[in-house]
Write a protein that holds these residues in place. Structure first.
Motif, PDB file in Angstrom:
ATOM      1  N   ARG A 267     149.682  -1.732 -39.788  1.00 34.92           N
ATOM      2  CA  ARG A 267     148.802  -2.203 -38.647  1.00 34.92           C
ATOM      3  C   ARG A 267     148.285  -3.793 -37.930  1.00 34.92           C
ATOM      4  NH1 ARG A 267     146.827   2.517 -34.869  1.00 34.92           N
ATOM      5  NH2 ARG A 267     148.273   2.573 -36.330  1.00 34.92           N
ATOM      6  N   LEU A 268     147.546  -4.049 -39.606  1.00 38.42           N
ATOM      7  CA  LEU A 268     146.497  -5.293 -38.916  1.00 38.42           C
ATOM      8  C   LEU A 268     148.291  -6.389 -39.109  1.00 38.42           C
ATOM      9  CD1 LEU A 268     144.234  -7.114 -39.046  1.00 38.42           C
ATOM     10  CD2 LEU A 268     144.701  -7.163 -42.578  1.00 38.42           C
ATOM     11  N   GLU A 269     149.147  -6.569 -39.503  1.00 40.93           N
ATOM     12  CA  GLU A 269     150.449  -7.194 -38.836  1.00 40.93           C
ATOM     13  C   GLU A 269     150.143  -7.997 -37.546  1.00 40.93           C
ATOM     14  OE1 GLU A 269     152.896  -6.796 -41.886  1.00 40.93           O
ATOM     15  OE2 GLU A 269     152.184  -8.215 -43.826  1.00 40.93           O
ATOM     16  N   SER A 270     150.368  -5.877 -37.274  1.00 40.10           N
ATOM     17  CA  SER A 270     151.001  -6.149 -36.364  1.00 40.10           C
ATOM     18  C   SER A 270     150.141  -6.930 -35.033  1.00 40.10           C
ATOM     19  CB  SER A 270     151.209  -4.500 -35.878  1.00 40.10           C
ATOM     20  OG  SER A 270     151.161  -4.718 -34.207  1.00 40.10           O
ATOM     21  N   LEU A 271     148.550  -6.469 -34.956  1.00 42.85           N
ATOM     22  CA  LEU A 271     147.682  -6.931 -34.514  1.00 42.85           C
ATOM     23  C   LEU A 271     147.476  -7.945 -34.115  1.00 42.85           C
ATOM     24  CD1 LEU A 271     145.250  -4.187 -35.191  1.00 42.85           C
ATOM     25  CD2 LEU A 271     146.251  -4.300 -33.197  1.00 42.85           C
ATOM     26  N   GLY A 272     147.482  -9.595 -35.337  1.00 46.49           N
ATOM     27  CA  GLY A 272     147.687 -10.406 -35.565  1.00 46.49           C
ATOM     28  C   GLY A 272     148.592 -11.197 -35.279  1.00 46.49           C
ATOM     29  N   ARG A 273     149.662 -10.834 -35.071  1.00 52.99           N
ATOM     30  CA  ARG A 273     151.009 -11.182 -35.224  1.00 52.99           C
ATOM     31  C   ARG A 273     150.782 -12.283 -34.212  1.00 52.99           C
ATOM     32  NH1 ARG A 273     154.578  -7.038 -33.946  1.00 52.99           N
ATOM     33  NH2 ARG A 273     154.942  -7.297 -35.531  1.00 52.99           N
ATOM     34  N   ASN A 274     149.994 -12.829 -33.123  1.00 55.24           N
ATOM     35  CA  ASN A 274     149.698 -13.883 -32.265  1.00 55.24           C
ATOM     36  C   ASN A 274     148.503 -14.302 -32.258  1.00 55.24           C
ATOM     37  OD1 ASN A 274     152.095 -13.031 -30.719  1.00 55.24           O
ATOM     38  ND2 ASN A 274     151.552 -11.156 -29.754  1.00 55.24           N
ATOM     39  N   TRP A 275     147.604 -14.258 -33.917  1.00 55.15           N
ATOM     40  CA  TRP A 275     146.462 -14.392 -33.468  1.00 55.15           C
ATOM     41  C   TRP A 275     146.862 -16.003 -34.274  1.00 55.15           C
ATOM     42  CZ3 TRP A 275     143.817 -10.876 -37.399  1.00 55.15           C
ATOM     43  CH2 TRP A 275     143.828  -9.449 -36.934  1.00 55.15           C
ATOM     44  N   ARG A 276     146.387 -16.466 -33.608  1.00 54.26           N
ATOM     45  CA  ARG A 276     145.757 -18.520 -33.849  1.00 54.26           C
ATOM     46  C   ARG A 276     144.877 -19.229 -34.571  1.00 54.26           C
ATOM     47  NH1 ARG A 276     150.541 -16.846 -34.873  1.00 54.26           N
ATOM     48  NH2 ARG A 276     152.023 -17.276 -33.090  1.00 54.26           N
ATOM     49  N   PRO A 277     144.395 -20.282 -35.493  1.00 50.14           N
ATOM     50  CA  PRO A 277     143.405 -20.805 -35.635  1.00 50.14           C
ATOM     51  C   PRO A 277     142.927 -21.652 -34.312  1.00 50.14           C
ATOM     52  CG  PRO A 277     144.446 -20.980 -38.115  1.00 50.14           C
ATOM     53  CD  PRO A 277     145.268 -20.764 -36.486  1.00 50.14           C
ATOM     54  N   TYR A 278     141.575 -21.179 -34.719  1.00 55.93           N
ATOM     55  CA  TYR A 278     140.330 -21.091 -34.695  1.00 55.93           C
ATOM     56  C   TYR A 278     139.891 -19.006 -33.652  1.00 55.93           C
ATOM     57  CZ  TYR A 278     140.662 -25.860 -36.118  1.00 55.93           C
ATOM     58  OH  TYR A 278     140.993 -26.881 -35.955  1.00 55.93           O
ATOM     59  N   LEU A 279     139.811 -18.504 -34.879  1.00 58.50           N
ATOM     60  CA  LEU A 279     139.275 -17.885 -34.549  1.00 58.50           C
ATOM     61  C   LEU A 279     138.256 -17.377 -33.922  1.00 58.50           C
ATOM     62  CD1 LEU A 279     141.629 -15.485 -36.824  1.00 58.50           C
ATOM     63  CD2 LEU A 279     142.166 -15.517 -34.770  1.00 58.50           C
ATOM     64  N   ASP A 280     137.227 -16.656 -32.899  1.00 58.43           N
ATOM     65  CA  ASP A 280     136.312 -17.268 -33.313  1.00 58.43           C
ATOM     66  C   ASP A 280     135.532 -15.246 -33.186  1.00 58.43           C
ATOM     67  OD1 ASP A 280     135.370 -19.157 -32.717  1.00 58.43           O
ATOM     68  OD2 ASP A 280     136.152 -19.599 -30.586  1.00 58.43           O
TER      69      ASP A 280
ATOM     70  N   ALA B 184     140.350 -32.564 -40.841  1.00 56.27           N
ATOM     71  CA  ALA B 184     141.735 -32.636 -40.623  1.00 56.27           C
ATOM     72  C   ALA B 184     141.543 -31.516 -41.457  1.00 56.27           C
ATOM     73  CB  ALA B 184     141.733 -34.046 -41.847  1.00 56.27           C
ATOM     74  N   GLN B 185     141.992 -30.414 -42.265  1.00 54.50           N
ATOM     75  CA  GLN B 185     142.242 -29.069 -43.030  1.00 54.50           C
ATOM     76  C   GLN B 185     141.206 -28.456 -42.575  1.00 54.50           C
ATOM     77  OE1 GLN B 185     144.267 -30.217 -45.861  1.00 54.50           O
ATOM     78  NE2 GLN B 185     145.469 -31.590 -45.385  1.00 54.50           N
ATOM     79  N   PRO B 186     140.834 -27.564 -41.166  1.00 56.91           N
ATOM     80  CA  PRO B 186     140.005 -26.840 -41.349  1.00 56.91           C
ATOM     81  C   PRO B 186     141.046 -25.392 -42.305  1.00 56.91           C
ATOM     82  CG  PRO B 186     141.150 -26.928 -38.862  1.00 56.91           C
ATOM     83  CD  PRO B 186     141.546 -28.239 -40.496  1.00 56.91           C
ATOM     84  N   ALA B 187     139.412 -24.281 -42.387  1.00 54.58           N
ATOM     85  CA  ALA B 187     139.852 -23.451 -43.594  1.00 54.58           C
ATOM     86  C   ALA B 187     139.484 -21.408 -42.116  1.00 54.58           C
ATOM     87  CB  ALA B 187     138.383 -23.362 -44.056  1.00 54.58           C
ATOM     88  N   SER B 188     140.701 -21.401 -42.368  1.00 51.11           N
ATOM     89  CA  SER B 188     140.189 -20.199 -41.639  1.00 51.11           C
ATOM     90  C   SER B 188     140.536 -17.785 -42.491  1.00 51.11           C
ATOM     91  CB  SER B 188     141.803 -19.490 -40.842  1.00 51.11           C
ATOM     92  OG  SER B 188     142.010 -21.303 -39.787  1.00 51.11           O
ATOM     93  N   PHE B 189     139.442 -17.603 -42.519  1.00 49.79           N
ATOM     94  CA  PHE B 189     139.586 -16.636 -42.885  1.00 49.79           C
ATOM     95  C   PHE B 189     139.861 -15.248 -42.030  1.00 49.79           C
ATOM     96  CE2 PHE B 189     137.163 -12.664 -43.643  1.00 49.79           C
ATOM     97  CZ  PHE B 189     137.681 -12.347 -44.822  1.00 49.79           C
ATOM     98  N   ILE B 190     141.304 -14.315 -42.514  1.00 50.51           N
ATOM     99  CA  ILE B 190     141.913 -13.972 -42.138  1.00 50.51           C
ATOM    100  C   ILE B 190     141.285 -12.530 -42.688  1.00 50.51           C
ATOM    101  CG2 ILE B 190     143.831 -12.465 -41.014  1.00 50.51           C
ATOM    102  CD1 ILE B 190     144.964 -14.926 -40.586  1.00 50.51           C
ATOM    103  N   ALA B 191     141.143 -10.823 -42.283  1.00 48.06           N
ATOM    104  CA  ALA B 191     140.476  -9.462 -42.882  1.00 48.06           C
ATOM    105  C   ALA B 191     141.575  -9.377 -43.454  1.00 48.06           C
ATOM    106  CB  ALA B 191     140.476  -8.828 -42.058  1.00 48.06           C
TER     107      ALA B 191
END
Length: 56
Positions: free
Chosen positions: A43-56, A14-21
């Motif tokens: 730079r990281l915030e800019s690169l990850g702006r559109n990231w959504r769980p689940y990251l593979d 129900a509440q999967p965990a995500s890891f972001i560098a």
């Protein structure tokens, strides 16, 4: 009985965990380790702006 294992087994689906560098060391083959941490973070915030769980 609610042991940690049973709670985890119920919550995980129900509440999967995500890891972001939290740092960027290189972008498009350019080593940016010599840049200030605040610049790398932006730079990281800019690169990850559109990231959504689940990251593979």
């Amino acid at each position: 009985m609610n042991t940690a294992a049973t709670v985890r087994s119920r919550l995980a689906p129900a509440q999967p965990a995500s890891f972001i560098a939290f740092d960027v060391l290189a972008v498009e083959g350019t080593d940016i380790r010599s840049m200030r941490w605040t610049v790398r973070r932006r730079r990281l915030e800019s690169l990850g702006r559109n990231w959504r769980p689940y990251l593979d």
